[in-house]
Design an enzyme around this catalytic site. Structure first.
Site, PDB file in Angstrom:
ATOM      1  N   ASP A 203       0.889  -1.173   0.000  1.00 44.27           N
ATOM      2  CA  ASP A 203       0.000   0.000   0.000  1.00 44.27           C
ATOM      3  C   ASP A 203       0.913   1.205   0.000  1.00 44.27           C
ATOM      4  O   ASP A 203       2.147   1.077  -0.051  1.00 44.27           O
ATOM      5  CB  ASP A 203      -0.945  -0.030   1.233  1.00 44.27           C
ATOM      6  CG  ASP A 203      -2.245   0.741   0.993  1.00 44.27           C
ATOM      7  OD1 ASP A 203      -2.160   1.958   0.735  1.00 44.27           O
ATOM      8  OD2 ASP A 203      -3.327   0.149   1.064  1.00 44.27           O
ATOM      9  N   ASP A 229       3.668   2.705  -4.877  1.00 39.01           N
ATOM     10  CA  ASP A 229       2.635   3.433  -5.613  1.00 39.01           C
ATOM     11  C   ASP A 229       2.188   2.458  -6.691  1.00 39.01           C
ATOM     12  O   ASP A 229       2.957   2.169  -7.627  1.00 39.01           O
ATOM     13  CB  ASP A 229       3.227   4.708  -6.219  1.00 39.01           C
ATOM     14  CG  ASP A 229       2.210   5.430  -7.100  1.00 39.01           C
ATOM     15  OD1 ASP A 229       1.094   4.896  -7.290  1.00 39.01           O
ATOM     16  OD2 ASP A 229       2.535   6.512  -7.606  1.00 39.01           O
ATOM     17  N   HIS A 248     -12.721   0.069  -7.949  1.00 39.54           N
ATOM     18  CA  HIS A 248     -13.853   1.014  -7.970  1.00 39.54           C
ATOM     19  C   HIS A 248     -13.437   2.435  -7.586  1.00 39.54           C
ATOM     20  O   HIS A 248     -14.207   3.369  -7.769  1.00 39.54           O
ATOM     21  CB  HIS A 248     -15.013   0.518  -7.093  1.00 39.54           C
ATOM     22  CG  HIS A 248     -14.777   0.556  -5.623  1.00 39.54           C
ATOM     23  ND1 HIS A 248     -15.764   0.249  -4.711  1.00 39.54           N
ATOM     24  CD2 HIS A 248     -13.685   0.864  -4.876  1.00 39.54           C
ATOM     25  CE1 HIS A 248     -15.288   0.366  -3.490  1.00 39.54           C
ATOM     26  NE2 HIS A 248     -14.038   0.731  -3.556  1.00 39.54           N
TER      27      HIS A 248
HETATM   28  C1  LIG Z   1     -10.814   1.532  -0.648  1.00 41.67           C
HETATM   29  S1  LIG Z   1      -9.328   1.229   0.172  1.00 41.67           S
HETATM   30  C2  LIG Z   1      -9.275  -0.540   0.250  1.00 41.67           C
HETATM   31  C3  LIG Z   1      -8.395  -1.053   1.357  1.00 41.67           C
HETATM   32  C4  LIG Z   1      -8.411  -2.581   1.538  1.00 41.67           C
HETATM   33  N1  LIG Z   1      -8.060  -3.297   0.345  1.00 41.67           N
HETATM   34  C5  LIG Z   1      -9.770  -3.020   2.044  1.00 41.67           C
HETATM   35  O1  LIG Z   1     -10.542  -3.586   1.296  1.00 41.67           O
HETATM   36  O2  LIG Z   1     -10.041  -2.761   3.224  1.00 41.67           O
HETATM   37  C6  LIG Z   1      -8.154   1.607  -1.093  1.00 41.67           C
HETATM   38  C7  LIG Z   1      -6.708   1.380  -0.704  1.00 41.67           C
HETATM   39  O3  LIG Z   1      -5.872   1.754  -1.811  1.00 41.67           O
HETATM   40  C8  LIG Z   1      -4.723   2.381  -1.277  1.00 41.67           C
HETATM   41  N2  LIG Z   1      -4.105   3.229  -2.316  1.00 41.67           N
HETATM   42  C9  LIG Z   1      -4.585   4.377  -2.839  1.00 41.67           C
HETATM   43  N3  LIG Z   1      -3.737   4.872  -3.756  1.00 41.67           N
HETATM   44  C10 LIG Z   1      -2.686   4.001  -3.809  1.00 41.67           C
HETATM   45  C11 LIG Z   1      -1.484   3.956  -4.580  1.00 41.67           C
HETATM   46  N4  LIG Z   1      -1.206   4.909  -5.472  1.00 41.67           N
HETATM   47  N5  LIG Z   1      -0.653   2.924  -4.382  1.00 41.67           N
HETATM   48  C12 LIG Z   1      -0.932   1.945  -3.465  1.00 41.67           C
HETATM   49  N6  LIG Z   1      -2.070   1.925  -2.722  1.00 41.67           N
HETATM   50  C13 LIG Z   1      -2.930   2.947  -2.893  1.00 41.67           C
HETATM   51  C14 LIG Z   1      -5.263   3.187  -0.124  1.00 41.67           C
HETATM   52  O4  LIG Z   1      -4.261   3.579   0.781  1.00 41.67           O
HETATM   53  C15 LIG Z   1      -6.266   2.208   0.474  1.00 41.67           C
HETATM   54  O5  LIG Z   1      -5.686   1.370   1.451  1.00 41.67           O
END
Ligand SMILES: C[S@@+](CC[C@H](N)C(=O)[O-])C[C@H]1O[C@@H](n2cnc3c(N)ncnc32)[C@H](O)[C@@H]1O
Length: 337
Positions: A203, A229, A248
């Site tokens: 993450d 990232d 989504h």
């Molecule tokens: C909607 S949350 C889902 C978290 C987890 N998978 C869950 O279902 O509880 C989206 C996740 O994507 C991560 N995220 C957003 N942009 C990101 C990036 N550029 N690279 C890696 N992770 C990212 C956020 O930090 C977050 O933890």
């Protein structure tokens, strides 16, 4: 004459629909004041609760009374008790909705929803207009609010975990990579169930730094925490790549970029599992259509139909192999082609 079926399963009226906002905010405030926690050791009067949470007693009593109409509390002889559904709003409930209630009702979410009209007129996320910055950039700059968001996501995962583990067999996988895995709640649940498996939690660096679902737990030794990232790259070495509630958040081009980065590193025998919503046809009861609007208000993303997943997967070099309903979220399985 009202049909028998409608009597036993009454549809909400227009008045009910319009007042949905009040119910949402009332549940949020009761959760924020930890009312359900204070009811954990038995029924209490509004006075006792007001003293415990520091509230104005006559106003709190009216809030509690309103919540008896939506099956969260019951009042008996001036004492309020949580119903079984209300107990799920206790912060120490194993499948607690408390963190999610905080994430739905707080101003960070509530204010953009108040600007839904602007989003519908412009097609742009109201979140950016209200907060002056995009969703994940905002959380990158506001760590205390990021903690509330990540806890809300973790609580959803805790609710979904049982259904996912009961439905999908992860035993064939040696190394499980959870991309955008948040605090690691899903990965921990899988690693606990499969003691031979290794995990990689990917993450944003600021999120894995607080991977409290993994740190200091029995699975920590089997789990790497990797700050990435996902638009640049994801960790190599997985036999399965999980994306739970990820695609989504993003538009098609962004979603394809994430999938392509998984495709770059996935081995020929590997599997890709997207876990989340799959839109049903119109006119069917489908909570995902409300999440879809949430994505429109907050982010650039959208919920998708099975046909849309099929196309995204194909564009990024995956073949969609199965769509598996868990009873909670849906697993969209793919293999590299
Ligand atoms: C909607 S949350 C889902 C978290 C987890 N998978 C869950 O279902 O509880 C989206 C996740 O994507 C991560 N995220 C957003 N942009 C990101 C990036 N550029 N690279 C890696 N992770 C990212 C956020 O930090 C977050 O933890």
């Amino acid at each position: 004459m009202v049909p028998e079926e409608a009597k036993s399963n009454p549809q909400p009226t227009i008045r009910d629909l319009l007042w949905g906002f009040a119910i949402s905010q009332a549940v949020y405030v009761a959760a924020k004041l930890t009312i359900f926690d204070f009811l954990g050791d038995g029924p209490k009067t509004s006075g006792e609760l007001a003293d415990s949470v520091g509230a104005h007693e006559p106003s709190l009593r009216r809030l509690l009374r309103a919540l008896t109409t939506v099956n969260l509390l019951i009042e008996d002889n001036g004492r309020f008790a949580a119903t079984p559904m209300g107990e799920q709003l206790r912060s120490d409930h194993p499948e607690s909705w408390h963190p999610f209630a905080l994430g739905v009702g707080w101003p960070v979410n509530w204010r953009p929803w108040g600007e839904l009209e602007k989003t519908i007129l412009t097609g742009k996320p109201a979140f950016d207009q209200v907060h002056g910055i995009s969703f994940f950039e905002y959380f990158g700059q506001h760590s205390e609010n990021a903690a509330v968001f990540n806890a809300a996501m973790t609580s959803l995962t805790n609710v979904d975990l049982r259904a996912i583990l009961a439905t999908y067999d992860f035993s064939e996988f040696g190394t499980i990579v959870d991309v955008g895995g948040g605090n690691g709640a899903l990965l921990r649940g899988i690693l606990e169930r499969y003691p031979q498996a290794q995990g990689v939690l990917c993450d944003l660096p600021s999120v894995v730094a607080n991977a409290y679902a993994i740190r200091n737990t029995a699975v920590e030794a089997r789990c790497k925490l990797v700050g990435v990232d996902m638009f640049q790259s994801v960790s190599a070495g997985g036999d399965v790549y999980i994306l739970k509630q990820i695609l989504h958040d993003w538009n098609d081009d962004e979603a394809i970029q994430i999938l392509r980065n998984c495709r770059q590193v996935i081995p020929a025998h590997g599997k890709l599992l997207h876990i989340g919503e799959v839109l049903k046809p119109s006119n069917e009861p489908d909570f995902a259509k409300w999440l879809d609007l949430n994505m429109l208000v907050l982010l650039t993303g959208r919920e998708r139909t099975e046909a849309e997943f099929l196309e995204l997967y194909a564009t990024a070099g995956f073949r969609l192999t199965r769509v598996i309903s868990t009873g909670g979220p849906t697993i969209v399985e793919g293999i590299p082609v």
